[in-house]
Scaffold this motif. Structure first.
Motif, PDB file in Angstrom:
ATOM      1  N   LEU A 283       0.805  -1.219   0.000  1.00 35.95           N
ATOM      2  CA  LEU A 283       0.000   0.000   0.000  1.00 35.95           C
ATOM      3  C   LEU A 283       0.843   1.276   0.000  1.00 35.95           C
ATOM      4  O   LEU A 283       0.291   2.377  -0.148  1.00 35.95           O
ATOM      5  N   GLU A 284       2.151   1.160   0.145  1.00 36.27           N
ATOM      6  CA  GLU A 284       3.000   2.357   0.188  1.00 36.27           C
ATOM      7  C   GLU A 284       2.855   3.254  -1.047  1.00 36.27           C
ATOM      8  O   GLU A 284       2.844   4.484  -0.924  1.00 36.27           O
ATOM      9  N   PRO A 285       2.716   2.679  -2.261  1.00 37.99           N
ATOM     10  CA  PRO A 285       2.558   3.549  -3.443  1.00 37.99           C
ATOM     11  C   PRO A 285       1.147   4.120  -3.602  1.00 37.99           C
ATOM     12  O   PRO A 285       0.906   4.899  -4.531  1.00 37.99           O
ATOM     13  N   PHE A 286       0.184   3.723  -2.757  1.00 36.37           N
ATOM     14  CA  PHE A 286      -1.210   4.156  -2.910  1.00 36.37           C
ATOM     15  C   PHE A 286      -1.362   5.592  -2.398  1.00 36.37           C
ATOM     16  O   PHE A 286      -1.778   5.839  -1.278  1.00 36.37           O
ATOM     17  N   GLU A 287      -1.044   6.551  -3.261  1.00 32.69           N
ATOM     18  CA  GLU A 287      -1.104   7.959  -2.889  1.00 32.69           C
ATOM     19  C   GLU A 287      -2.299   8.619  -3.555  1.00 32.69           C
ATOM     20  O   GLU A 287      -2.721   8.233  -4.650  1.00 32.69           O
ATOM     21  N   ALA A 288      -2.841   9.644  -2.886  1.00 33.89           N
ATOM     22  CA  ALA A 288      -3.983  10.379  -3.439  1.00 33.89           C
ATOM     23  C   ALA A 288      -3.646  10.897  -4.827  1.00 33.89           C
ATOM     24  O   ALA A 288      -2.532  11.379  -5.078  1.00 33.89           O
ATOM     25  N   GLY A 289      -4.621  10.759  -5.730  1.00 35.65           N
ATOM     26  CA  GLY A 289      -4.433  11.236  -7.092  1.00 35.65           C
ATOM     27  C   GLY A 289      -3.956  10.179  -8.055  1.00 35.65           C
ATOM     28  O   GLY A 289      -3.993  10.375  -9.269  1.00 35.65           O
ATOM     29  N   ARG A 290      -3.492   9.048  -7.526  1.00 32.63           N
ATOM     30  CA  ARG A 290      -2.992   7.974  -8.390  1.00 32.63           C
ATOM     31  C   ARG A 290      -4.118   7.060  -8.858  1.00 32.63           C
ATOM     32  O   ARG A 290      -5.139   6.900  -8.185  1.00 32.63           O
ATOM     33  N   GLN A 291      -3.928   6.444 -10.003  1.00 32.80           N
ATOM     34  CA  GLN A 291      -4.810   5.356 -10.432  1.00 32.80           C
ATOM     35  C   GLN A 291      -4.071   4.049 -10.216  1.00 32.80           C
ATOM     36  O   GLN A 291      -2.907   3.913 -10.610  1.00 32.80           O
ATOM     37  N   VAL A 292      -4.717   3.107  -9.557  1.00 33.90           N
ATOM     38  CA  VAL A 292      -4.099   1.808  -9.287  1.00 33.90           C
ATOM     39  C   VAL A 292      -5.036   0.698  -9.736  1.00 33.90           C
ATOM     40  O   VAL A 292      -6.247   0.904  -9.886  1.00 33.90           O
ATOM     41  N   ASP A 293      -4.477  -0.469  -9.960  1.00 36.76           N
ATOM     42  CA  ASP A 293      -5.253  -1.664 -10.290  1.00 36.76           C
ATOM     43  C   ASP A 293      -5.251  -2.545  -9.044  1.00 36.76           C
ATOM     44  O   ASP A 293      -4.208  -3.075  -8.652  1.00 36.76           O
ATOM     45  N   ILE A 294      -6.408  -2.683  -8.425  1.00 34.86           N
ATOM     46  CA  ILE A 294      -6.497  -3.451  -7.181  1.00 34.86           C
ATOM     47  C   ILE A 294      -6.005  -4.883  -7.374  1.00 34.86           C
ATOM     48  O   ILE A 294      -5.386  -5.466  -6.471  1.00 34.86           O
ATOM     49  N   VAL A 295      -6.225  -5.461  -8.566  1.00 36.52           N
ATOM     50  CA  VAL A 295      -5.777  -6.841  -8.803  1.00 36.52           C
ATOM     51  C   VAL A 295      -4.258  -6.900  -8.895  1.00 36.52           C
ATOM     52  O   VAL A 295      -3.592  -7.555  -8.092  1.00 36.52           O
ATOM     53  N   ASP A 296      -3.688  -6.223  -9.875  1.00 38.06           N
ATOM     54  CA  ASP A 296      -2.245  -6.341 -10.133  1.00 38.06           C
ATOM     55  C   ASP A 296      -1.386  -5.704  -9.046  1.00 38.06           C
ATOM     56  O   ASP A 296      -0.275  -6.173  -8.771  1.00 38.06           O
ATOM     57  N   ASP A 297      -1.887  -4.626  -8.449  1.00 37.63           N
ATOM     58  CA  ASP A 297      -1.069  -3.883  -7.485  1.00 37.63           C
ATOM     59  C   ASP A 297      -1.263  -4.335  -6.040  1.00 37.63           C
ATOM     60  O   ASP A 297      -0.485  -3.940  -5.168  1.00 37.63           O
ATOM     61  N   PHE A 298      -2.297  -5.159  -5.796  1.00 34.85           N
ATOM     62  CA  PHE A 298      -2.560  -5.491  -4.389  1.00 34.85           C
ATOM     63  C   PHE A 298      -3.135  -6.898  -4.183  1.00 34.85           C
ATOM     64  O   PHE A 298      -2.530  -7.733  -3.510  1.00 34.85           O
ATOM     65  N   ALA A 299      -4.296  -7.176  -4.760  1.00 33.03           N
ATOM     66  CA  ALA A 299      -5.013  -8.425  -4.445  1.00 33.03           C
ATOM     67  C   ALA A 299      -4.288  -9.665  -4.937  1.00 33.03           C
ATOM     68  O   ALA A 299      -4.408 -10.734  -4.334  1.00 33.03           O
ATOM     69  N   TYR A 300      -3.529  -9.551  -6.035  1.00 33.12           N
ATOM     70  CA  TYR A 300      -2.759 -10.709  -6.503  1.00 33.12           C
ATOM     71  C   TYR A 300      -1.443 -10.870  -5.739  1.00 33.12           C
ATOM     72  O   TYR A 300      -1.155 -11.949  -5.215  1.00 33.12           O
ATOM     73  N   PRO A 301      -0.614  -9.823  -5.632  1.00 33.88           N
ATOM     74  CA  PRO A 301       0.679 -10.031  -4.963  1.00 33.88           C
ATOM     75  C   PRO A 301       0.586 -10.393  -3.484  1.00 33.88           C
ATOM     76  O   PRO A 301       1.473 -11.078  -2.970  1.00 33.88           O
ATOM     77  N   LEU A 302      -0.470  -9.974  -2.781  1.00 32.07           N
ATOM     78  CA  LEU A 302      -0.549 -10.283  -1.348  1.00 32.07           C
ATOM     79  C   LEU A 302      -0.632 -11.789  -1.087  1.00 32.07           C
ATOM     80  O   LEU A 302       0.259 -12.351  -0.434  1.00 32.07           O
ATOM     81  N   PRO A 303      -1.658 -12.501  -1.579  1.00 29.83           N
ATOM     82  CA  PRO A 303      -1.710 -13.937  -1.278  1.00 29.83           C
ATOM     83  C   PRO A 303      -0.607 -14.744  -1.940  1.00 29.83           C
ATOM     84  O   PRO A 303      -0.197 -15.780  -1.411  1.00 29.83           O
ATOM     85  N   VAL A 304      -0.098 -14.287  -3.101  1.00 34.06           N
ATOM     86  CA  VAL A 304       1.012 -14.988  -3.743  1.00 34.06           C
ATOM     87  C   VAL A 304       2.253 -14.934  -2.856  1.00 34.06           C
ATOM     88  O   VAL A 304       2.938 -15.938  -2.641  1.00 34.06           O
ATOM     89  N   THR A 305       2.533 -13.748  -2.318  1.00 31.95           N
ATOM     90  CA  THR A 305       3.691 -13.600  -1.431  1.00 31.95           C
ATOM     91  C   THR A 305       3.531 -14.465  -0.191  1.00 31.95           C
ATOM     92  O   THR A 305       4.485 -15.119   0.255  1.00 31.95           O
ATOM     93  N   VAL A 306       2.324 -14.507   0.356  1.00 23.89           N
ATOM     94  CA  VAL A 306       2.069 -15.284   1.575  1.00 23.89           C
ATOM     95  C   VAL A 306       2.237 -16.778   1.320  1.00 23.89           C
ATOM     96  O   VAL A 306       2.910 -17.479   2.084  1.00 23.89           O
ATOM     97  N   ILE A 307       1.645 -17.289   0.235  1.00 27.08           N
ATOM     98  CA  ILE A 307       1.711 -18.733  -0.007  1.00 27.08           C
ATOM     99  C   ILE A 307       3.129 -19.140  -0.405  1.00 27.08           C
ATOM    100  O   ILE A 307       3.591 -20.241  -0.065  1.00 27.08           O
ATOM    101  N   CYS A 308       3.863 -18.251  -1.111  1.00 29.30           N
ATOM    102  CA  CYS A 308       5.271 -18.530  -1.415  1.00 29.30           C
ATOM    103  C   CYS A 308       6.065 -18.645  -0.112  1.00 29.30           C
ATOM    104  O   CYS A 308       6.912 -19.535   0.036  1.00 29.30           O
ATOM    105  N   ARG A 309       5.781 -17.748   0.815  1.00 25.78           N
ATOM    106  CA  ARG A 309       6.481 -17.773   2.109  1.00 25.78           C
ATOM    107  C   ARG A 309       6.158 -19.057   2.865  1.00 25.78           C
ATOM    108  O   ARG A 309       7.046 -19.696   3.446  1.00 25.78           O
TER     109      ARG A 309
END
Length: 394
Positions: free
Chosen positions: A116-142
């Motif tokens: 969430l560090e790059p999630f700054e006001a005024g930015r457009q983000v993709d919840i899938v690619d920027d957050f919802a996918y990398p979170l569980p992938v990182t966890v299950i890899c760990r």
């Protein structure tokens, strides 16, 4: 329209943004609705629950000669299923104990904050690619012990396996099944090789635990290790991506509930349960009866493909008050978001923790966010339904 075309219409990509009117049609057509391709759909809550708990309903594709290799335990019947599921669960820790999953809470919170560090006001983000996918992938890899830098390798494998697992009317799946088989072999070989590197080399991941089990009666064969590791890796992130993304989409569409949760974040566990009912990550499961089975006034013949439409059951007005209304305070919420019966999702505790952490951390960013595209583009898969992208303006 003809109820015999319901499966074709549900799986049609045009229905992906909103299949729920078709689920209403399914429930109104009867507890069991025969399809033109010979399969049967079941979309009512109590009938789905009964069939999920019926030992005569097989999850094993070998009952119809679809595969010759041994499937992962998710698609096996007892007693084989119980043995492999128990062995796969051992590294998670004993049932009903804090175990490895609860021990991941701090790590999940840390990963969430980093994303969430790059999630700054005024930015457009993709919840899938920027957050919802990398979170569980990182966890299950760990958890498994997969190097994070190898994630691009198994994303393509995972996409092929998920496509092959989709529910499709008729028999148009040969090419997808072939790609899925190839991905399963390659991914299984990669994970077995990774596990072998752990033999005698202590680490705190699940692959080490699998390959260094001291009791010969509790060891997985190489084939079982491959299938189990592949299943854990895919199931450990695919459904959670949908759960988080569907949750963000639902809250941005219903700002009154978003505001409520921002004021009362203690409601998050209940809100996640309601999301699992209202916009579940898994919409259907296929079963095959091992004998003729009577459901209501219909006999389902042995060997028939039976599609249990879980997402329809979770919106059945015979079970839930105002089922098409999202209510984060809903009581008695015994949904099918994680299935039911012996195949109840073994990863449910992890998915709940991840979804609660993800949505809780996102709440402060969503207050003034807006959807860039509604409906968003969806993934092809009708069974594992969720947006492929979810662009939002912060």
């Amino acid at each position: 329209m003809d109820s015999e075309t319901l499966l074709a219409r549900i799986t049609d990509y045009a229905s992906r943004p909103n299949p729920y009117p078709l689920y209403t049609e399914l429930r109104e057509a009867g507890p069991v609705v025969r399809q033109a391709d010979g399969s049967c759909l079941v979309g009512t809550y109590y009938e789905i629950a009964a069939l999920l708990h019926d030992p005569r309903m097989s999850a094993d594709p070998r009952t119809r000669g679809e595969v010759t290799h041994k499937p992962p335990f998710l698609r096996l019947d007892d007693p084989e299923h119980h043995r492999l599921r128990t062995l796969a669960m051992r590294p998670f820790g004993p049932p009903h104990s804090p175990g490895r999953i609860d021990g991941m809470r701090g790590e999940i919170d840390r990963i969430t904050k980093e994303l969430l560090e790059p999630f700054e006001a005024g930015r457009q983000v993709d919840i899938v690619d920027d957050f919802a996918y990398p979170l569980p992938v990182t966890v299950i890899c760990r958890l498994l012990g997969v190097p994070r830098e190898d994630e691009p390798l198994f994303r393509a494998w995972s996409d092929a396996l998920v496509a092959a697992a989709d529910v499709r009317p008729g028999d148009d799946s040969a090419e997808s099944d072939k790609a899925g088989d190839q991905a399963r072999i390659e991914m299984g070989g990669y994970l077995v090789n990774l596990a072998e590197q752990r033999r005698g080399n202590p680490s705190d991941d699940m692959l080490f635990a699998f390959v260094n089990e001291p009791d010969p009666n509790l060891r997985l064969t190489q084939e079982e290790l491959a299938e189990t590791a592949v299943l854990l890796l895919i199931a450990g992130h695919e459904t959670t991506v949908n759960l988080i993304t569907n949750g963000v989409l639902t809250l941005l569409r219903q700002p009154e509930h978003l505001d409520h949760l921002r004021r009362e974040p203690d409601l998050l566990p209940q809100a996640v349960e309601e999301l699992l009912r209202y916009e579940p990550p898994v919409h259907m499961r296929e079963r095959v009866p091992l004998a003729d089975i009577d459901v209501a006034d219909t006999t389902i013949p042995e060997g028939t493909s039976v599609i249990l439409v879980l997402a329809s059951g979770s919106r059945d007005p015979m079970r839930f008050h105002e089922p098409d209304r999202f209510d984060p305070t809903r009581p008695d919420n015994e949904h099918f978001g994680f299935g039911s019966g012996i195949h109840f999702c073994y990863g449910a505790p992890l998915a709940r923790i991840e979804a609660q952490a993800a949505l809780g951390a996102l709440l402060p960013h969503l207050g003034t966010a807006r959807l860039v595209q509604d409906p968003p583009p969806y993934r092809q898969n009708a069974m594992l339904r969720g947006p492929r992208h979810l662009p939002i303006q912060l």
